[in-house]
Scaffold this active site. Structure first.
Site, PDB file in Angstrom:
ATOM      1  N   ALA A   1      38.275 -28.841  66.151  1.00 39.47           N
ATOM      2  CA  ALA A   1      37.734 -28.123  67.300  1.00 39.47           C
ATOM      3  C   ALA A   1      38.682 -28.132  68.499  1.00 39.47           C
ATOM      4  O   ALA A   1      38.576 -27.272  69.372  1.00 39.47           O
ATOM      5  CB  ALA A   1      36.393 -28.726  67.697  1.00 39.47           C
TER       6      ALA A   1
ATOM      7  N   HIS B   1      34.943 -26.938  54.334  1.00 34.94           N
ATOM      8  CA  HIS B   1      34.296 -27.506  55.510  1.00 34.94           C
ATOM      9  C   HIS B   1      34.919 -28.878  55.727  1.00 34.94           C
ATOM     10  O   HIS B   1      34.943 -29.714  54.821  1.00 34.94           O
ATOM     11  CB  HIS B   1      32.787 -27.645  55.293  1.00 34.94           C
ATOM     12  CG  HIS B   1      32.062 -28.175  56.489  1.00 34.94           C
ATOM     13  ND1 HIS B   1      30.806 -28.707  56.419  1.00 34.94           N
ATOM     14  CD2 HIS B   1      32.437 -28.270  57.781  1.00 34.94           C
ATOM     15  CE1 HIS B   1      30.426 -29.111  57.616  1.00 34.94           C
ATOM     16  NE2 HIS B   1      31.401 -28.849  58.456  1.00 34.94           N
ATOM     17  N   ASP B   2      35.429 -29.124  56.931  1.00 32.82           N
ATOM     18  CA  ASP B   2      36.188 -30.349  57.143  1.00 32.82           C
ATOM     19  C   ASP B   2      35.386 -31.604  56.816  1.00 32.82           C
ATOM     20  O   ASP B   2      35.951 -32.603  56.346  1.00 32.82           O
ATOM     21  CB  ASP B   2      36.768 -30.412  58.559  1.00 32.82           C
ATOM     22  CG  ASP B   2      35.752 -30.155  59.659  1.00 32.82           C
ATOM     23  OD1 ASP B   2      34.537 -30.125  59.383  1.00 32.82           O
ATOM     24  OD2 ASP B   2      36.183 -29.973  60.819  1.00 32.82           O
TER      25      ASP B   2
ATOM     26  N   GLN C   1      34.883 -37.004  75.333  1.00 33.52           N
ATOM     27  CA  GLN C   1      36.053 -36.138  75.457  1.00 33.52           C
ATOM     28  C   GLN C   1      35.958 -35.264  76.712  1.00 33.52           C
ATOM     29  O   GLN C   1      36.928 -35.115  77.469  1.00 33.52           O
ATOM     30  CB  GLN C   1      36.180 -35.265  74.207  1.00 33.52           C
ATOM     31  CG  GLN C   1      36.515 -36.035  72.936  1.00 33.52           C
ATOM     32  CD  GLN C   1      36.272 -35.228  71.671  1.00 33.52           C
ATOM     33  OE1 GLN C   1      35.783 -34.100  71.715  1.00 33.52           O
ATOM     34  NE2 GLN C   1      36.603 -35.804  70.528  1.00 33.52           N
TER      35      GLN C   1
END
Length: 462
Positions: free
Chosen positions: A13, A219-220, A287
């Protein structure tokens, strides 16, 4: 047998990278060929992914990787691009954090939707994005819908397809047949022709300059779960990064009313497994807070947070108020009842205590709903570096936490390619044995006061 090289294009992301895995019996070495940023762009009031920048980064990484035996691509789930009849992309894909799905509903009862797809109800799932997109000019002329890793694979090979593990996150795949639910798609008023054929991990999807492009767990999280170095079946996993994906690996979906009400999802995994999990907000609030504070020294921040009192300030990280970007510190301090001048250390401790409790709750519920007890928790991904979070999770769960590998997603991607190339044989257990033999894993034993964690969990739920 001579070592073979496999390129893993791994899009996250906030950044993308191309990793190269060298694999031979008894050896698995991973190195970074190229890393590049992934910064969303707001244009015309809509938040988009800068997909051409990501593709350019992938191409540059593949160039730097040099000759490899195959290529695999993984990314986040749910987002997609439309192609027109000529194969051209119709605009930059919209970011799942964009507000366009707010208030969007579908004309299918939740109970029936869960019975078909087994998916956790999340406002950014592809099903809601597509229903919102029906009102756009792009939808009117779209010929195909490709999820992000499938879009990049199409640009590399010219071949259309939808890899199963990522398709399973759209809330449009039948969890039993592992194929598109054409009846559901028709009921939603979507065109079945938009959805390409589903392909399974390990299949060759096409060629890039003569090099095979292999469908991995695109999909990770599917690749990350392959990269969990578990021995046996009695484990829970946390793929921890921007999100924490917390759950169990099961042979069959859990489709009970209790599972639906607890908002657990049944996503497709490699080798026909089910990733039975719940999305927890993860490290996204930290984050965002660090970005607002303009702090980059995560180690110093965690040391300071570790010195703060435990479980004093808590928030419910599953509250959707924490989903969008912007003013994260303000939202956290208001929710936790903190003063406006709360220090970064205090806010960070609040985030990590709250995240450990959210992960504890998901693991306890998963065991109860699936009827499977676990003996250990594996944390993989970037969160495995966060020593404070790993210890807090062990304390909260009362279970040992095995942290690592950090690069579980890239390793899972590489392992599926290596098996397809015949370098490694066997099922998931054999792939995970390679990880235990070659990767560093740190063990955290539970400590602290179990009663205090139980009381804190009760405070969050009430």
């Amino acid at each position: 047998m001579k070592a073979k090289a496999f390129a893993a294009v791994d899009l996250g992301a906030s950044s993308g990278r191309v990793m190269v895995g060298l694999v031979e019996p008894g050896r698995l070495a991973l190195s970074e060929a190229h890393r590049f940023g992934n910064e969303p762009v707001r244009a015309g009031g809509t938040l988009h992914w800068d997909i051409l920048r990501l593709y350019r980064g992938a191409l540059e990484g593949l160039r730097k990787a040099g000759p490899v035996d195959s290529i695999g691509i993984d990314s986040w789930a749910v987002d997609y691009g439309f192609l027109d009849a000529s194969g051209a992309l119709l605009g930059n894909p919209v970011h799942y954090r964009d507000a366009r799905t707010e208030g969007i509903s579908v004309p299918v009862p939740d109970e029936r939707l869960y019975a078909i797809t087994g998916l956790q109800k999340l406002p950014f799932n592809t099903i809601y994005q597509l229903v919102a997109a029906r009102a756009t000019p792009q939808y009117d002329v779209a010929a195909q819908m490709l999820l992000i890793p499938d879009l990049l694979a199409y640009w590399l090979t010219g071949e259309l397809g939808a890899e199963y593990t990522n398709a399973s996150t759209t809330e449009l795949v039948d969890v039993r047949t592992r194929n598109w639910s054409l009846s559901l798609i028709a009921e939603l008023g979507l065109r079945p022709s938009l959805f390409p054929e589903i392909r399974q991990p390990g299949s060759v999807t096409g060629y890039f300059g003569g090099t095979p492009v292999v469908a991995v767990g695109s999909h990770d999280t599917a690749s990350a779960v392959v990269g969990v170095p578990a021995a046996g079946e009695r484990f829970a996993y946390i793929s921890c990064g921007t999100w924490s994906l917390v759950g169990l690996e099961l042979p069959q979906p859990v489709l009970t009313a209790a599972s639906r009400e607890a908002n657990f999802t049944n996503e497709g995994g490699v080798d026909g497994t089910i990733r039975y999990l719940r999305n927890v907000m993860g490290l996204w609030p930290l984050q965002e807070a660090m970005r607002e504070w303009e702090i980059s020294d995560i180690a110093g921040l965690l040391r300071a947070a570790g010195g703060e009192p435990a479980l004093k300030h808590l928030v419910d990280l599953d509250d959707p108020v924490f989903l969008p970007p912007g003013d994260m510190v303000g939202r956290l301090t208001r929710a936790a009842g903190l003063p406006d001048d709360a220090t970064p250390a205090v806010v960070t401790r609040c985030i990590l205590d709250s995240l450990a409790l959210a992960q504890r709750s998901a693991i306890e519920q998963a065991q109860e709903l699936a009827g499977r007890a676990v003996d250990a928790v594996h944390i993989v991904g970037g969160g495995a570096r966060n020593e404070l979070l790993c210890q807090l999770t062990a304390d909260a769960c009362g279970l040992p936490v095995l942290a690592g590998p950090v690069e579980a997603t890239a390793l899972g991607n590489v392992l599926v390619q290596a098996r397809a190339a015949g370098v490694i044989g066997g099922e998931l257990a054999a792939l995970r044995a390679v990880l235990r033999e070659t990767q560093q894993i740190v063990r955290y034993e539970p400590g602290g006061d179990p009663a205090a964690w139980r009381a804190a969990a009760q405070r969050i739920t009430t």
